[in-house]
Design a protein around this motif. Structure first.
Motif, short mmCIF file in Angstrom:
data_model
loop_
_atom_site.label_atom_id
_atom_site.label_comp_id
_atom_site.label_asym_id
_atom_site.label_seq_id
_atom_site.Cartn_x
_atom_site.Cartn_y
_atom_site.Cartn_z
N VAL A 9 -5.86 -6.36 -1.00
CA VAL A 9 -4.83 -5.58 -1.69
C VAL A 9 -3.60 -5.41 -0.80
O VAL A 9 -2.46 -5.60 -1.25
CB VAL A 9 -5.40 -4.21 -2.12
N TYR A 10 -3.82 -5.08 0.46
CA TYR A 10 -2.69 -4.88 1.37
C TYR A 10 -1.91 -6.18 1.58
O TYR A 10 -0.69 -6.18 1.60
CB TYR A 10 -3.18 -4.34 2.72
N THR A 11 -2.63 -7.29 1.69
CA THR A 11 -1.98 -8.59 1.84
C THR A 11 -1.12 -8.90 0.62
O THR A 11 0.02 -9.37 0.74
CB THR A 11 -3.02 -9.69 2.07
N ARG A 12 -1.64 -8.64 -0.59
CA ARG A 12 -0.87 -8.87 -1.81
C ARG A 12 0.38 -7.99 -1.83
O ARG A 12 1.46 -8.43 -2.21
CB ARG A 12 -1.74 -8.58 -3.04
N LEU A 13 0.25 -6.74 -1.42
CA LEU A 13 1.38 -5.83 -1.36
C LEU A 13 2.47 -6.38 -0.44
O LEU A 13 3.64 -6.45 -0.81
CB LEU A 13 0.92 -4.45 -0.87
N CYS A 14 2.08 -6.81 0.74
CA CYS A 14 3.04 -7.35 1.71
C CYS A 14 3.68 -8.64 1.22
O CYS A 14 4.90 -8.83 1.34
CB CYS A 14 2.35 -7.57 3.05
N LYS A 15 2.88 -9.55 0.66
CA LYS A 15 3.42 -10.81 0.16
C LYS A 15 4.39 -10.58 -1.00
O LYS A 15 5.42 -11.25 -1.09
CB LYS A 15 2.29 -11.74 -0.27
N MET A 17 6.27 -7.91 -1.50
CA MET A 17 7.52 -7.39 -0.95
C MET A 17 8.32 -8.50 -0.28
O MET A 17 9.55 -8.54 -0.41
CB MET A 17 7.24 -6.26 0.04
N THR A 18 7.65 -9.41 0.40
CA THR A 18 8.34 -10.53 1.04
C THR A 18 9.01 -11.41 -0.01
O THR A 18 10.16 -11.81 0.14
CB THR A 18 7.35 -11.36 1.88
N GLN A 19 8.28 -11.69 -1.09
CA GLN A 19 8.84 -12.52 -2.16
C GLN A 19 10.04 -11.85 -2.83
O GLN A 19 11.00 -12.54 -3.21
CB GLN A 19 7.77 -12.83 -3.21
N LEU A 20 10.00 -10.55 -2.99
CA LEU A 20 11.09 -9.83 -3.64
C LEU A 20 12.31 -9.69 -2.74
O LEU A 20 13.42 -9.53 -3.22
CB LEU A 20 10.62 -8.44 -4.07
N LEU A 27 12.83 -0.40 -4.03
CA LEU A 27 12.63 -0.20 -5.46
C LEU A 27 11.21 -0.57 -5.88
O LEU A 27 10.57 0.15 -6.65
CB LEU A 27 13.64 -1.03 -6.26
N PHE A 28 10.70 -1.66 -5.32
CA PHE A 28 9.32 -2.06 -5.60
C PHE A 28 8.36 -0.97 -5.15
O PHE A 28 7.44 -0.60 -5.90
CB PHE A 28 8.99 -3.39 -4.90
N LEU A 29 8.54 -0.46 -3.94
CA LEU A 29 7.63 0.57 -3.43
C LEU A 29 7.71 1.86 -4.25
O LEU A 29 6.69 2.51 -4.49
CB LEU A 29 7.92 0.86 -1.96
N ALA A 30 8.91 2.21 -4.69
CA ALA A 30 9.06 3.40 -5.53
C ALA A 30 8.33 3.21 -6.86
O ALA A 30 7.62 4.10 -7.33
CB ALA A 30 10.54 3.69 -5.78
#
Length: 59
Positions: A9-15, A17-20, A27-30
């Motif tokens: 899950v954490y890896t998907r979150l980081c990837k 954000m990198t892609q965005l 904005l994504f995190l909010a």
């Protein structure tokens, strides 16, 4: 959630954000936070998590 699942899950979150891109990360995190708060469905738990995340933000 197992440690392996947490890592996935954490890896998907980081990837994601990198892609965005860096400019879209806040904005994504909010949006992610709002969706998670809604899913948690408990104001006290959500407020505790906000406080815990804020305590670690300055480190």
């Amino acid at each position: 959630m197992t440690e392996a699942e947490l890592d996935v899950v954490y890896t998907r979150l980081c990837k994601t954000m990198t892609q965005l891109g860096e400019g879209n990360a806040p904005l994504f995190l909010a949006r992610f936070a709002l969706l998670a708060i809604e899913k948690i469905g408990d104001a006290d738990v959500s407020l505790g998590l906000i406080d815990a995340a804020g305590d670690g933000a300055g480190s």
